[in-house]
Motif scaffolding. Structure first.
Motif, PDB file in Angstrom:
ATOM      1  N   VAL A 292       0.782  -1.238   0.000  1.00 54.57           N
ATOM      2  CA  VAL A 292       0.000   0.000   0.000  1.00 54.57           C
ATOM      3  C   VAL A 292       0.816   1.292   0.000  1.00 54.57           C
ATOM      4  CG1 VAL A 292      -2.226  -0.847   0.862  1.00 54.57           C
ATOM      5  CG2 VAL A 292      -0.414  -0.288   2.495  1.00 54.57           C
TER       6      VAL A 292
ATOM      7  N   VAL B  81       2.603   1.937  -3.400  1.00 56.41           N
ATOM      8  CA  VAL B  81       1.685   2.286  -4.494  1.00 56.41           C
ATOM      9  C   VAL B  81       1.214   3.731  -4.339  1.00 56.41           C
ATOM     10  CG1 VAL B  81      -0.530   1.779  -5.591  1.00 56.41           C
ATOM     11  CG2 VAL B  81       0.927  -0.096  -4.843  1.00 56.41           C
ATOM     12  N   ARG B  82       0.897   4.103  -3.098  1.00 61.67           N
ATOM     13  CA  ARG B  82       0.450   5.472  -2.872  1.00 61.67           C
ATOM     14  C   ARG B  82       1.542   6.485  -3.230  1.00 61.67           C
ATOM     15  NH1 ARG B  82      -0.928   7.776   3.083  1.00 61.67           N
ATOM     16  NH2 ARG B  82      -2.547   9.253   2.508  1.00 61.67           N
TER      17      ARG B  82
ATOM     18  N   ASP C  36       1.995   6.968  -6.855  1.00 62.65           N
ATOM     19  CA  ASP C  36       0.996   7.856  -7.440  1.00 62.65           C
ATOM     20  C   ASP C  36       1.353   9.328  -7.220  1.00 62.65           C
ATOM     21  OD1 ASP C  36      -1.665   7.861  -8.825  1.00 62.65           O
ATOM     22  OD2 ASP C  36      -2.095   9.210  -7.144  1.00 62.65           O
ATOM     23  N   ARG C  37       1.922   9.607  -6.050  1.00 62.16           N
ATOM     24  CA  ARG C  37       2.398  10.989  -5.798  1.00 62.16           C
ATOM     25  C   ARG C  37       3.455  11.376  -6.825  1.00 62.16           C
ATOM     26  NH1 ARG C  37       2.399  13.634  -0.720  1.00 62.16           N
ATOM     27  NH2 ARG C  37       2.956  15.379  -2.032  1.00 62.16           N
TER      28      ARG C  37
ATOM     29  N   GLU D 188      -2.775 -12.458  -0.319  1.00 59.22           N
ATOM     30  CA  GLU D 188      -2.053 -11.666   0.678  1.00 59.22           C
ATOM     31  C   GLU D 188      -1.291 -10.502   0.059  1.00 59.22           C
ATOM     32  OE1 GLU D 188      -0.882 -15.501   3.459  1.00 59.22           O
ATOM     33  OE2 GLU D 188       0.674 -14.255   2.576  1.00 59.22           O
ATOM     34  N   MET D 189      -1.276 -10.432  -1.257  1.00 57.80           N
ATOM     35  CA  MET D 189      -0.495  -9.385  -1.913  1.00 57.80           C
ATOM     36  C   MET D 189      -1.264  -8.844  -3.104  1.00 57.80           C
ATOM     37  SD  MET D 189       3.340  -9.715  -3.565  1.00 57.80           S
ATOM     38  CE  MET D 189       4.373  -9.533  -2.123  1.00 57.80           C
ATOM     39  N   LEU D 190      -1.150  -7.541  -3.323  1.00 59.11           N
ATOM     40  CA  LEU D 190      -1.774  -6.927  -4.495  1.00 59.11           C
ATOM     41  C   LEU D 190      -1.231  -7.586  -5.764  1.00 59.11           C
ATOM     42  CD1 LEU D 190      -1.338  -3.214  -3.383  1.00 59.11           C
ATOM     43  CD2 LEU D 190      -3.544  -4.341  -3.721  1.00 59.11           C
TER      44      LEU D 190
ATOM     45  N   ASP E 147      -4.080  -5.431  -9.998  1.00 62.13           N
ATOM     46  CA  ASP E 147      -4.519  -4.465  -8.979  1.00 62.13           C
ATOM     47  C   ASP E 147      -3.712  -3.172  -9.089  1.00 62.13           C
ATOM     48  OD1 ASP E 147      -6.303  -6.296  -7.948  1.00 62.13           O
ATOM     49  OD2 ASP E 147      -4.973  -6.962  -6.320  1.00 62.13           O
TER      50      ASP E 147
ATOM     51  N   ASP F 150      -4.455  -1.274 -12.197  1.00 63.56           N
ATOM     52  CA  ASP F 150      -5.761  -0.617 -12.062  1.00 63.56           C
ATOM     53  C   ASP F 150      -5.642   0.711 -11.327  1.00 63.56           C
ATOM     54  OD1 ASP F 150      -7.374  -2.321 -13.310  1.00 63.56           O
ATOM     55  OD2 ASP F 150      -8.401  -3.112 -11.523  1.00 63.56           O
ATOM     56  N   ILE F 151      -4.869   0.708 -10.248  1.00 61.13           N
ATOM     57  CA  ILE F 151      -4.785   1.892  -9.399  1.00 61.13           C
ATOM     58  C   ILE F 151      -3.930   2.982 -10.054  1.00 61.13           C
ATOM     59  CG2 ILE F 151      -3.994   2.761  -7.160  1.00 61.13           C
ATOM     60  CD1 ILE F 151      -4.641  -0.206  -6.165  1.00 61.13           C
ATOM     61  N   LEU F 152      -2.778   2.593 -10.574  1.00 59.28           N
ATOM     62  CA  LEU F 152      -1.858   3.610 -11.110  1.00 59.28           C
ATOM     63  C   LEU F 152      -2.145   3.945 -12.572  1.00 59.28           C
ATOM     64  CD1 LEU F 152       1.519   2.499  -9.478  1.00 59.28           C
ATOM     65  CD2 LEU F 152      -0.039   4.305  -8.727  1.00 59.28           C
TER      66      LEU F 152
END
Lengths: 92, 269
Positions: B146, B149-150, B153-154, B191-193, B197, B200-202
């Motif tokens: 997490v 990934v965050r 994105d920054r 247990e892991m992205l 995933d 999808d997010i980035l």
């Protein structure tokens, strides 16, 4: 009973920690992207007003003018104006 | 024109330097002229991963301050002659670099190299901003976790707003996702992205997936970038990354867990 437990457990497992992670990330990332791209509501009006005042005194074309509100680290916001002046205007 | 590639991430410890070393050496092995620059002023480590730490005489900041020429500071790789390394300084202050003087160095390097690979420091401070400012492409190194990934994105936000290309309104930096320390087994166990995933997010194109591998620690122990370990899964995965950077279409490997054989299952291997 053990057999029943086995099936119940399988069902519970469907909400994995990975899917929790994905859900949380999607929410926070979307939120942060929103903040990032947000320009204050007054910026277009401010731009227009500044241009109006400037044009009282000098010739400014739309291309030679740029305005930018930048968030620096911490609480510092910087309003940046870029105005290109041409030679003739200095003498005139 | 040299291609300037920044290897960046936001978060520390995700594999930026390991990836920079592998990408730099990999491109050079393909016959390209490559220079690897360590932008982590004050905390140089690329030299150690490349195995040339004892050959550092002058560094990036010496060049900036005019105390050494570029040729004096560049270290020629002993394995591949078309690869050079520009080490970061260890003691000087971080403010030594600015857009102007870094731009001059990159321009000079651009005359004689095909690729300039910039190893960014962690964080979103001045050092990281300098590393990405002149980039044409960015390899956003991300762990399936997490906070990484965050932070990635920054960094994507920074690439889109703080780079030279953004400031001049040029074509944006080409972004690549490099997922490192990937464990297919843990993904299958929920247990892991997963790769999907994170994509999808980035929502940036996937350049490579490097599996969690013992070979990476062994490689840094020895100062031999992991791409040289052609038998290892990580080495092969980095090789695929190089091919993709050079425009080839290569299938992704190491995305599914190896099935255990009947014997290891029975005897708990």
């Amino acid at each position: 009973m053990a057999l029943l437990d086995y099936f119940l457990r399988k069902k519970e497992k469907q909400v994995t920690t990975a899917s929790k992670a994905k859900e949380r990330l999607q929410i926070i990332v979307a939120h942060e992207r929103n903040n990032r791209n947000k320009q204050p509501d007054y910026l277009p009006q401010l731009t227009e007003d500044i241009l109006k005042v400037l044009r009282k005194y000098i010739k400014v074309s739309d291309e030679s003018f740029s305005i930018n509100l930048d968030k620096k680290d911490g609480d510092l916001n910087v309003l940046e104006l870029n105005i290109e002046l041409h030679d003739e205007q200095k003498t005139g | 024109m040299a291609r300037i590639i920044v290897v960046t991430s936001g978060k520390g410890g995700v594999g930026k330097t390991t990836s920079s070393a592998a990408i730099g050496l990999g491109l050079a092995l393909k016959g390209h002229k490559v220079v690897l620059i360590d932008f982590d002023i004050g905390l140089r480590n690329l030299d150690l991963i490349m195995g040339c730490e004892r050959r550092v005489v002058y560094d990036f900041v010496n060049v900036i301050n005019g105390e050494a020429t570029l040729n004096q500071a560049l270290i020629k790789d002993k394995r591949v002659s078309s690869l050079s390394i520009l080490p970061a300084s260890q003691t000087r202050d971080k403010d030594a670099l600015n857009k102007e003087n870094v731009g001059k160095v990159l321009e000079e390097l651009g005359k004689s190299y095909d690729f300039i690979v910039c190893d960014s420091p962690a964080g979103i401070e001045a050092g990281a901003m300098m590393a990405l400012y002149y980039a044409d492409e960015a390899v956003v190194t991300t762990n399936p976790e997490v906070s990484s990934v965050r932070d990635s994105d920054r960094i994507l936000g920074m690439l889109a707003s703080r780079s030279r290309r953004a400031e001049l309104g040029l074509e944006p930096i080409k972004e690549h996702l490099l997922l490192t320390r990937y464990s297919p087994k843990r993904v299958e166990e929920g247990e892991m992205l997963s790769v999907e995933d994170v994509e999808d997010i980035l929502s940036i194109p996937l350049l490579g997936v490097i599996p969690e591998s013992q070979a990476v620690l062994k490689a840094s122990n020895a100062g031999e970038p992991v791409i040289l370990d052609t038998e290892s899964d990580a080495g092969k995965a980095y090789q695929d990354v190089i091919d993709r950077l050079l425009g080839e279409t290569v299938d992704f490997r190491f995305l599914v867990a190896e099935k255990k054989g009947i014997f290891s299952r029975m005897f708990g291997g």
